[in-house]
Design a protein around this motif. Structure first.
Motif, PDB file in Angstrom:
ATOM      1  N   PHE A   2       0.949  -1.475   0.277  1.00 28.07           N
ATOM      2  CA  PHE A   2      -0.023  -0.179  -0.320  1.00 28.07           C
ATOM      3  C   PHE A   2       0.939   1.408   0.038  1.00 28.07           C
TER       4      PHE A   2
ATOM      5  N   LYS B 148     -11.714  -6.615   0.978  1.00 23.51           N
ATOM      6  CA  LYS B 148     -11.550  -6.016   1.989  1.00 23.51           C
ATOM      7  C   LYS B 148      -9.964  -6.695   2.641  1.00 23.51           C
TER       8      LYS B 148
ATOM      9  N   GLN C 168      -8.301  -3.421  11.850  1.00 27.48           N
ATOM     10  CA  GLN C 168      -8.880  -2.237  10.909  1.00 27.48           C
ATOM     11  C   GLN C 168      -8.156  -2.753   9.256  1.00 27.48           C
TER      12      GLN C 168
ATOM     13  N   ALA D  24      -8.577  -2.793   4.321  1.00 22.00           N
ATOM     14  CA  ALA D  24      -8.252  -1.465   3.508  1.00 22.00           C
ATOM     15  C   ALA D  24      -8.917  -2.552   2.224  1.00 22.00           C
ATOM     16  N   ASP D  25      -9.398  -1.664   1.165  1.00 24.79           N
ATOM     17  CA  ASP D  25      -9.698  -2.130  -0.278  1.00 24.79           C
ATOM     18  C   ASP D  25      -8.071  -2.705  -0.504  1.00 24.79           C
ATOM     19  N   GLU D  26      -8.491  -3.955  -0.855  1.00 25.50           N
ATOM     20  CA  GLU D  26      -6.769  -4.849  -1.760  1.00 25.50           C
ATOM     21  C   GLU D  26      -7.167  -6.060  -3.201  1.00 25.50           C
TER      22      GLU D  26
ATOM     23  N   ILE E 151      -4.564  -5.098   7.226  1.00 20.74           N
ATOM     24  CA  ILE E 151      -3.404  -4.696   7.996  1.00 20.74           C
ATOM     25  C   ILE E 151      -2.355  -5.087   8.336  1.00 20.74           C
TER      26      ILE E 151
END
Length: 318
Positions: free
Chosen positions: A160, A273, A254, A256-258, A276
């Motif tokens: 990221f 999703k 938490q 994140a978009d993946e 992280i």
């Protein structure tokens, strides 16, 4: 004392005509994946790249265990007897051995905090619709917070930024341990290892009984205990002769978009999703060699590693 390093294995591959060394410049973001794919698909050889655009001081190896010949070199067994030999070795386990930092090449260079930059690592853009560059060869070492028993597994990580990656966890042992930390309201410490002996990589991808240390299985494949060194910033141990280690944590609660990502079946995993991972410390050799695993259309290192386990289990059952 037998060598447990990634680089000695690469030397053995090259000596036996199973690896091609590329001195011409390649770009991990543009063409390296295509070159290593064609090198194995058309010639049956592994690749080693020594001139990487944008990554001075690094080298990359790929397709190094994509067939039985290369696995037989890694484990020092006859190719025709590899299934029986691995099966026999895995019936026992050999505990790890602790070494001092001075005897751990993986800690020749230590970077902490904001000095860590994951973009310096020559992660590969593999398939044209991938969401970005990925670490696909990282072996995540974690500990059950209640028993202290280690677990090791392989997870894909989309890069990221300078300090963070994705961390895909299927509902298996690592996710079970993460949930224990989450129940305590905290992140999960993890050390992610790159470029270790293939016996260690095989063990990381091998699903065994919960509570059994996969590093002890790696010892049984090697014929001696894996030499381990204490991490610099977290209460975990890692293979002392690896190329690179990222110390950090899976952040609590938490995501994140993946994705997308070209996966093992040769099809894309859709964007979704991901948990992280945040790196707080990076240790490596002075002249690191990154293991760039090519996930995607068969045959690659990923299918051959999975296939050995499936073949052994099938043969034992029969």
């Amino acid at each position: 004392m037998p060598d447990q390093s990634f680089r000695t294995f690469l030397g053995n591959l090259e000596q036996q005509g199973e690896l091609i060394r590329f001195a011409k410049q390649v770009d991990p973001a543009e063409n390296m994946a295509a070159i290593e794919w064609k090198t194995f698909n058309e010639l049956g050889k592994a690749s080693r790249f020594t001139n990487l655009k944008g990554h001075p001081g690094w080298e990359v190896a790929s397709q190094i265990i994509a067939d039985r010949k290369k696995w037989s070199i890694a484990l020092g067994v006859d190719e025709g007897k590899i299934l029986d030999e691995i099966s026999d070795r895995l019936k026992t386990s050999i505990p790890t051995v602790d070494v001092e930092p001075g005897n751990a090449p993986v800690q020749e260079v230590v970077l902490e905090g904001d000095d860590v930059n994951l973009l310096d690592i020559p992660a590969m853009m593999t398939s044209e619709e991938d969401g970005g560059r990925y670490f696909a060869s990282g072996m995540a070492i974690i500990k059950d917070p209640n028993t202290g028993i280690r677990n090791m597994s392989v997870h894909r990580q989309q890069v990221f930024n300078e300090r963070e990656t994705g961390f895909i966890m299927l509902p298996r042992q690592a996710r079970r341990i993460y949930n224990m930390y989450a129940d305590q309201g905290r992140g999960m410490p993890v050390a992610i290892v790159f470029g270790a002996h293939p016996a260690i990589f095989y063990s990381a991808g091998f699903t065994t009984t919960y509570g059994k240390d996969e590093l002890d299985l790696a010892g049984s494949l090697l014929g001696e205990g894996v030499r381990m060194v204490k991490c610099k910033t977290i209460d975990l141990e890692v293979p002392a002769e690896a190329e690179l280690v990222l110390e950090g944590e899976i952040l609590f609660n938490q995501e994140a978009d993946e994705g997308p990502f070209g996966e093992i079946p040769g099809t894309y995993a859709e964007r979704g999703k991901s948990h992280i991972f945040r790196a707080n410390c990076l240790t490596r050799r002075k002249d690191p060699i990154f293991f760039a695993v090519h996930c995607g259309y068969p045959t690659t290192d990923t299918q051959s590693t999975m296939a050995l386990g499936i073949e052994i289990a099938t043969k034992e059952q029969l």
